[in-house]
Design a protein around this motif. Sequence first.
Motif, mmCIF file in Angstrom:
data_model
loop_
_atom_site.group_PDB
_atom_site.id
_atom_site.type_symbol
_atom_site.label_atom_id
_atom_site.label_comp_id
_atom_site.label_asym_id
_atom_site.label_seq_id
_atom_site.Cartn_x
_atom_site.Cartn_y
_atom_site.Cartn_z
ATOM 1 N N ALA A 49 0.827 -1.213 0.000
ATOM 2 C CA ALA A 49 0.000 0.000 0.000
ATOM 3 C C ALA A 49 0.858 1.258 0.000
ATOM 4 O O ALA A 49 0.589 2.216 -0.740
ATOM 5 C CB ALA A 49 -0.939 -0.010 1.206
ATOM 6 N N LEU A 50 1.914 1.263 0.800
ATOM 7 C CA LEU A 50 2.777 2.439 0.856
ATOM 8 C C LEU A 50 3.540 2.623 -0.449
ATOM 9 O O LEU A 50 3.734 3.755 -0.909
ATOM 10 C CB LEU A 50 3.753 2.314 2.027
ATOM 11 N N ALA A 51 3.973 1.526 -1.055
ATOM 12 C CA ALA A 51 4.698 1.621 -2.325
ATOM 13 C C ALA A 51 3.799 2.163 -3.431
ATOM 14 O O ALA A 51 4.223 2.994 -4.247
ATOM 15 C CB ALA A 51 5.260 0.258 -2.712
ATOM 16 N N ILE A 52 2.542 1.705 -3.471
ATOM 17 C CA ILE A 52 1.601 2.203 -4.478
ATOM 18 C C ILE A 52 1.345 3.691 -4.274
ATOM 19 O O ILE A 52 1.314 4.477 -5.239
ATOM 20 C CB ILE A 52 0.288 1.398 -4.421
ATOM 21 N N GLU A 53 1.182 4.088 -3.028
ATOM 22 C CA GLU A 53 0.926 5.501 -2.752
ATOM 23 C C GLU A 53 2.107 6.366 -3.187
ATOM 24 O O GLU A 53 1.921 7.452 -3.750
ATOM 25 C CB GLU A 53 0.641 5.703 -1.270
ATOM 26 N N ARG A 54 3.321 5.908 -2.962
ATOM 27 C CA ARG A 54 4.489 6.682 -3.397
ATOM 28 C C ARG A 54 4.526 6.824 -4.913
ATOM 29 O O ARG A 54 4.940 7.858 -5.438
ATOM 30 C CB ARG A 54 5.777 6.033 -2.877
ATOM 31 N N LYS A 55 4.106 5.794 -5.624
ATOM 32 C CA LYS A 55 4.049 5.902 -7.080
ATOM 33 C C LYS A 55 3.014 6.933 -7.504
ATOM 34 O O LYS A 55 3.232 7.708 -8.448
ATOM 35 C CB LYS A 55 3.724 4.542 -7.700
ATOM 36 N N ILE A 56 1.891 6.964 -6.809
ATOM 37 C CA ILE A 56 0.853 7.954 -7.129
ATOM 38 C C ILE A 56 1.393 9.357 -6.929
ATOM 39 O O ILE A 56 1.104 10.275 -7.727
ATOM 40 C CB ILE A 56 -0.392 7.712 -6.250
ATOM 41 N N ASP A 61 12.406 7.673 -5.251
ATOM 42 C CA ASP A 61 13.476 7.236 -4.377
ATOM 43 C C ASP A 61 12.976 6.134 -3.435
ATOM 44 O O ASP A 61 11.776 5.957 -3.243
ATOM 45 C CB ASP A 61 14.026 8.412 -3.563
ATOM 46 N N LEU A 62 13.896 5.403 -2.871
ATOM 47 C CA LEU A 62 13.534 4.316 -1.967
ATOM 48 C C LEU A 62 13.076 4.896 -0.637
ATOM 49 O O LEU A 62 13.774 5.709 -0.022
ATOM 50 C CB LEU A 62 14.739 3.394 -1.748
ATOM 51 N N ALA A 63 11.901 4.491 -0.177
ATOM 52 C CA ALA A 63 11.322 5.033 1.049
ATOM 53 C C ALA A 63 12.099 4.572 2.272
ATOM 54 O O ALA A 63 12.721 3.504 2.275
ATOM 55 C CB ALA A 63 9.861 4.602 1.175
ATOM 56 N N THR A 145 -1.188 12.001 3.148
ATOM 57 C CA THR A 145 -0.585 10.792 2.599
ATOM 58 C C THR A 145 0.154 10.029 3.693
ATOM 59 O O THR A 145 0.935 10.610 4.448
ATOM 60 C CB THR A 145 0.381 11.125 1.455
ATOM 61 N N VAL A 146 -0.096 8.724 3.765
ATOM 62 C CA VAL A 146 0.516 7.898 4.806
ATOM 63 C C VAL A 146 1.995 7.679 4.519
ATOM 64 O O VAL A 146 2.836 7.778 5.412
ATOM 65 C CB VAL A 146 -0.206 6.545 4.923
ATOM 66 N N SER A 147 2.336 7.393 3.273
ATOM 67 C CA SER A 147 3.720 7.064 2.944
ATOM 68 C C SER A 147 4.648 8.238 3.210
ATOM 69 O O SER A 147 5.740 8.063 3.776
ATOM 70 C CB SER A 147 3.828 6.623 1.479
ATOM 71 N N LEU A 148 4.246 9.455 2.827
ATOM 72 C CA LEU A 148 5.109 10.614 3.048
ATOM 73 C C LEU A 148 5.106 11.033 4.517
ATOM 74 O O LEU A 148 6.114 11.530 5.023
ATOM 75 C CB LEU A 148 4.664 11.771 2.150
ATOM 76 N N GLY A 149 3.984 10.837 5.191
ATOM 77 C CA GLY A 149 3.954 11.110 6.625
ATOM 78 C C GLY A 149 4.859 10.175 7.401
ATOM 79 O O GLY A 149 5.599 10.589 8.303
#
Length: 488
Positions: A49-56, A61-63, A145-149
């Motif tokens: 889920a986090l990887a998909i959100e980063r693509k959106i 870059d690698l999280a 956004t969860v991934s960036l947070g």
Amino acid sequence: MPSIDIIVPKYAPRRWQEIVVARLQAEGHDIAVVHEAGSNAWPAAINTALAIERKIFRRRDLALAAPLSEIPARSRDRSAVLRLDLTGHAAPLDIPTITLRFDGARSDLSVARSVAAGALPVIDAVLDGKTVVGRAWPMIDRRETVSLGAEDVLARAVTLAVSTVRAFAENRLVMNEPVSTVSENLVSGALGFASACLTGALPRLGREAMRRARFRHAHWRVGYRFIDGPGVASSCELGDGWSVLPDAGDRFYADPFPFQWQDRFFLFVEDYPHTTGKAVISVVAFDATGKPGEPRCVLEEPYHLSYPQVFEHGGAIWMLPEASSGGKLILYRSIEFPDRWAPEAVLIEGEISDATLLEHGGQLWLFATNRDGHGSTSDTLVVFHAPRLAGPWTPHVLNPVLIDRRMARPGGAFVRKGSSIYLPVQDGTLGYGGGLGISQLLELDEKTVRLSPPRPIAARGDWPYPKIHTLNRSGRLEVIDGIAAVRK
């Protein structure tokens, strides 16, 4: 340097843990890397889920939360005098052990759940499972956004881990308070994360998408007033009498710094055209009646400029604008005030934001925030000192002085009231630009930096934009800024 065992998960470690290892190794610590086989990996559904959100959000870059195949084990001959447990699950030993707790939880998985739910996590550095010896209040810039947070929070986990080990090595750990823990159920981690996303993160993301479809992402407005007597820094409320510096809507003005020169008032601002996405520094001249003229550009670089602190020192006029996107803090000298400025010296390398100058105790000081490689630019306070303006500027031994979204980032020039010194500080609790406070400088020398908890500035008065993040004054001219909702 002490010998340190860094304990990492054997299976599916995360990138932030790898960065901690690399940072401590680069600082010259004698490290060994030890695997902990019992550590729990993040559920695959959360990683996906986090990887998909980063693509959106077009993050290539690698999280910091990204799982790795491994962090290679590394041994050495000497016995460890400190353990840094990045798993939270290492077996106790008769060696001082530092662990990180995320809102009291041992596992960093709680970061994803907390951010999804809309919480603002707190990270504790804990010694031997008993005593808090360091604490971080990370700033989350993109709360929709969860991934960036999660990236912002884990970035400060790196900062806190490295700075706590450094403090241990220099024998300056401060024992704070007993540790508190929370119950953890990692089996239901994926379900808890999914529930938090459905009830928290997705509605926030929808609201933010609708807002951005209708309004500018950010549009600041500058307020000014001419007053006699005490101002906002004394009363801690905005009060009345404000006028808005006009803009045409296609650009905004922010970060106002006034300067009185030859009985005239000038206002330097960040001038941000929405079409370019890169700000320049402009000046506004006031006439004898207090009416502002048209802003005109006085400084432009290939990168974004803001926070144009203008001051007089040594018989010359200087400007110290923020240029964190350029990776350097550059001092400019006025060669034809107010329109022509020339670079004088590079004071500090790095992503330094809102560097604010103070002359105190026979030295010059700079208070600023440092991004520290990842995460927010608004939560990590660093201090530098120098014998003269051009430097050399020396980092304070306590850097980072604090990690705190509520007071780390300066919001204007220092204010002197009698023998006391105060600093406007930004409060990011409600997001970037969410508010300002006033902190008193309690102690400052080459070994100590102490600021009081900020007293919030109340938005009572006739200023229409209560979310403020800059306060300055020169003579009778007092200025603030606030974020406005402006339709596209």
